[in-house]
Write a protein that holds these residues in place. Structure first.
Motif, PDB file in Angstrom:
ATOM      1  N   GLY A   1       4.976   5.546  -8.576  1.00 14.44           N
ATOM      2  CA  GLY A   1       4.850   4.755  -9.798  1.00 14.44           C
ATOM      3  C   GLY A   1       5.913   3.678  -9.898  1.00 14.44           C
ATOM      4  O   GLY A   1       5.636   2.528 -10.271  1.00 14.44           O
ATOM      5  N   PHE A   2       7.143   4.050  -9.538  1.00 17.16           N
ATOM      6  CA  PHE A   2       8.251   3.094  -9.566  1.00 17.16           C
ATOM      7  C   PHE A   2       7.973   1.928  -8.621  1.00 17.16           C
ATOM      8  O   PHE A   2       8.123   0.760  -8.987  1.00 17.16           O
ATOM      9  N   LEU A   3       7.569   2.257  -7.387  1.00 19.73           N
ATOM     10  CA  LEU A   3       7.301   1.201  -6.404  1.00 19.73           C
ATOM     11  C   LEU A   3       6.132   0.315  -6.820  1.00 19.73           C
ATOM     12  O   LEU A   3       6.184  -0.903  -6.656  1.00 19.73           O
ATOM     13  N   ALA A   4       5.090   0.936  -7.365  1.00 19.60           N
ATOM     14  CA  ALA A   4       3.929   0.144  -7.784  1.00 19.60           C
ATOM     15  C   ALA A   4       4.327  -0.882  -8.847  1.00 19.60           C
ATOM     16  O   ALA A   4       3.894  -2.039  -8.799  1.00 19.60           O
ATOM     17  N   ARG A   5       5.176  -0.459  -9.786  1.00 16.77           N
ATOM     18  CA  ARG A   5       5.622  -1.391 -10.823  1.00 16.77           C
ATOM     19  C   ARG A   5       6.582  -2.439 -10.255  1.00 16.77           C
ATOM     20  O   ARG A   5       6.450  -3.628 -10.534  1.00 16.77           O
ATOM     21  N   LYS A   6       7.558  -1.997  -9.456  1.00 19.88           N
ATOM     22  CA  LYS A   6       8.573  -2.914  -8.918  1.00 19.88           C
ATOM     23  C   LYS A   6       7.974  -3.935  -7.954  1.00 19.88           C
ATOM     24  O   LYS A   6       8.388  -5.089  -7.935  1.00 19.88           O
ATOM     25  N   LEU A   7       7.031  -3.476  -7.129  1.00 18.44           N
ATOM     26  CA  LEU A   7       6.446  -4.360  -6.124  1.00 18.44           C
ATOM     27  C   LEU A   7       5.251  -5.148  -6.673  1.00 18.44           C
ATOM     28  O   LEU A   7       4.695  -5.988  -5.980  1.00 18.44           O
ATOM     29  N   GLY A   8       4.869  -4.824  -7.909  1.00 16.89           N
ATOM     30  CA  GLY A   8       3.728  -5.513  -8.509  1.00 16.89           C
ATOM     31  C   GLY A   8       2.436  -5.238  -7.774  1.00 16.89           C
ATOM     32  O   GLY A   8       1.604  -6.125  -7.603  1.00 16.89           O
ATOM     33  N   CYS A   9       2.290  -4.002  -7.307  1.00 16.12           N
ATOM     34  CA  CYS A   9       1.096  -3.683  -6.523  1.00 16.12           C
ATOM     35  C   CYS A   9       0.321  -2.515  -7.129  1.00 16.12           C
ATOM     36  O   CYS A   9      -0.158  -1.641  -6.411  1.00 16.12           O
ATOM     37  N   GLN A  10       0.204  -2.522  -8.443  1.00 16.23           N
ATOM     38  CA  GLN A  10      -0.620  -1.512  -9.096  1.00 16.23           C
ATOM     39  C   GLN A  10      -2.074  -1.837  -8.798  1.00 16.23           C
ATOM     40  O   GLN A  10      -2.511  -2.979  -8.935  1.00 16.23           O
TER      41      GLN A  10
ATOM     42  N   ILE B   1       0.826  -1.217   0.000  1.00 16.00           N
ATOM     43  CA  ILE B   1       0.000   0.000   0.000  1.00 16.00           C
ATOM     44  C   ILE B   1       0.860   1.268   0.000  1.00 16.00           C
ATOM     45  O   ILE B   1       0.322   2.372  -0.078  1.00 16.00           O
ATOM     46  N   ILE B   2       2.168   1.112   0.055  1.00 15.63           N
ATOM     47  CA  ILE B   2       3.063   2.272   0.086  1.00 15.63           C
ATOM     48  C   ILE B   2       2.856   3.206  -1.114  1.00 15.63           C
ATOM     49  O   ILE B   2       2.759   4.425  -0.935  1.00 15.63           O
ATOM     50  N   PRO B   3       2.750   2.680  -2.356  1.00 12.95           N
ATOM     51  CA  PRO B   3       2.525   3.599  -3.482  1.00 12.95           C
ATOM     52  C   PRO B   3       1.252   4.438  -3.328  1.00 12.95           C
ATOM     53  O   PRO B   3       1.260   5.642  -3.606  1.00 12.95           O
ATOM     54  N   ASN B   4       0.176   3.828  -2.847  1.00 12.23           N
ATOM     55  CA  ASN B   4      -1.067   4.583  -2.658  1.00 12.23           C
ATOM     56  C   ASN B   4      -0.934   5.613  -1.544  1.00 12.23           C
ATOM     57  O   ASN B   4      -1.488   6.716  -1.634  1.00 12.23           O
ATOM     58  N   ILE B   5      -0.201   5.267  -0.498  1.00 12.04           N
ATOM     59  CA  ILE B   5       0.037   6.226   0.590  1.00 12.04           C
ATOM     60  C   ILE B   5       0.815   7.431   0.062  1.00 12.04           C
ATOM     61  O   ILE B   5       0.505   8.578   0.384  1.00 12.04           O
ATOM     62  N   LEU B   6       1.818   7.187  -0.777  1.00  9.60           N
ATOM     63  CA  LEU B   6       2.598   8.286  -1.370  1.00  9.60           C
ATOM     64  C   LEU B   6       1.728   9.166  -2.261  1.00  9.60           C
ATOM     65  O   LEU B   6       1.865  10.387  -2.271  1.00  9.60           O
ATOM     66  N   THR B   7       0.833   8.536  -3.009  1.00 19.76           N
ATOM     67  CA  THR B   7      -0.072   9.302  -3.871  1.00 19.76           C
ATOM     68  C   THR B   7      -1.013  10.161  -3.031  1.00 19.76           C
ATOM     69  O   THR B   7      -1.249  11.337  -3.347  1.00 19.76           O
ATOM     70  N   ILE B   8      -1.539   9.598  -1.957  1.00 17.21           N
ATOM     71  CA  ILE B   8      -2.419  10.366  -1.061  1.00 17.21           C
ATOM     72  C   ILE B   8      -1.637  11.503  -0.410  1.00 17.21           C
ATOM     73  O   ILE B   8      -2.151  12.619  -0.283  1.00 17.21           O
ATOM     74  N   LEU B   9      -0.395  11.241  -0.046  1.00 20.99           N
ATOM     75  CA  LEU B   9       0.464  12.297   0.500  1.00 20.99           C
ATOM     76  C   LEU B   9       0.603  13.436  -0.514  1.00 20.99           C
ATOM     77  O   LEU B   9       0.519  14.614  -0.151  1.00 20.99           O
ATOM     78  N   ARG B  10       0.818  13.089  -1.782  1.00 20.83           N
ATOM     79  CA  ARG B  10       0.939  14.119  -2.822  1.00 20.83           C
ATOM     80  C   ARG B  10      -0.333  14.965  -2.899  1.00 20.83           C
ATOM     81  O   ARG B  10      -0.263  16.182  -3.015  1.00 20.83           O
TER      82      ARG B  10
END
Length: 186
Positions: free
Chosen positions: A48-57, A5-14
């Motif tokens: 975006g990088f983390l979502a792709r690398k972690l396979g959690c899009q 959920i880290i990528p989504n947390i970063l997006t919400i932070l943005r």
């Protein structure tokens, strides 16, 4: 907490950084505004990088990520126009483009279901150019130095990439709508 959920947390932070960034620029706390802007731009790269690398899009991320970009761009363009750092006509074109794309995606989701949003290379270039223009303008305000000669060239390039990327998206969405309409008739 799952690392996915880290990528989504970063997006919400943005998204949460948008108003403070615009507000601090408006009240002329330029360094703070630039710092917040750089943090917001960095979260755009990292999520975006983390979502792709972690396979959690996720579908949520696919919706929130472009929204976060649009919120940041629109908010700063409004403030920079109010402060006379960006011409009104240019801001109107950029903001209308963002709203047309957002409206198209919203219409598609309402009418046909979930949106699979795959950014084009020209759109990524356009977003990078827009973010660069915003950063240059924030720095210009902080340093009280005229960079308009440089920004004029950037305006032209951004107009071309904005119009071209909008047309590509409108074409793609038109095909999606047409395909969805044909599928619904069967």
């Amino acid at each position: 907490m799952s690392y996915k959920i880290i990528p989504n947390i970063l997006t919400i932070l943005r998204i949460l950084l948008v108003l403070p960034c615009a507000y601090f620029f408006y009240i002329e706390y330029y360094k703070l505004s630039i710092g917040i802007f750089i943090l917001a731009a960095a979260t755009d790269c990292v999520d975006g990088f983390l979502a792709r690398k972690l396979g959690c899009q996720t579908e949520l991320g696919a919706i929130l990520d472009p929204l976060a970009d649009k919120f940041l761009i629109i908010a700063l363009f409004v403030v920079l126009t109010i402060k006379f750092y960006i011409p009104f006509w240019f801001s109107i074109i950029i903001i209308l483009r963002e709203l047309v794309l957002l409206g198209g995606a919203t219409f598609y989701r309402y009418k046909f279901g979930p949106v699979v949003f795959i950014p084009t290379m020209i759109s990524k270039i356009n977003t990078c150019l827009l973010m660069s223009l915003l950063l240059i303008t924030l720095i210009q305000a902080m340093l009280n130095y005229n960079l308009d000669y440089f920004k004029d060239y950037l305006f032209i390039i951004i107009l071309l990439t904005s119009i071209y990327s909008a047309l590509v998206y409108i074409w793609r969405w038109g095909i999606k709508v047409n395909t969805s309409l044909k599928a619904n008739k069967k």
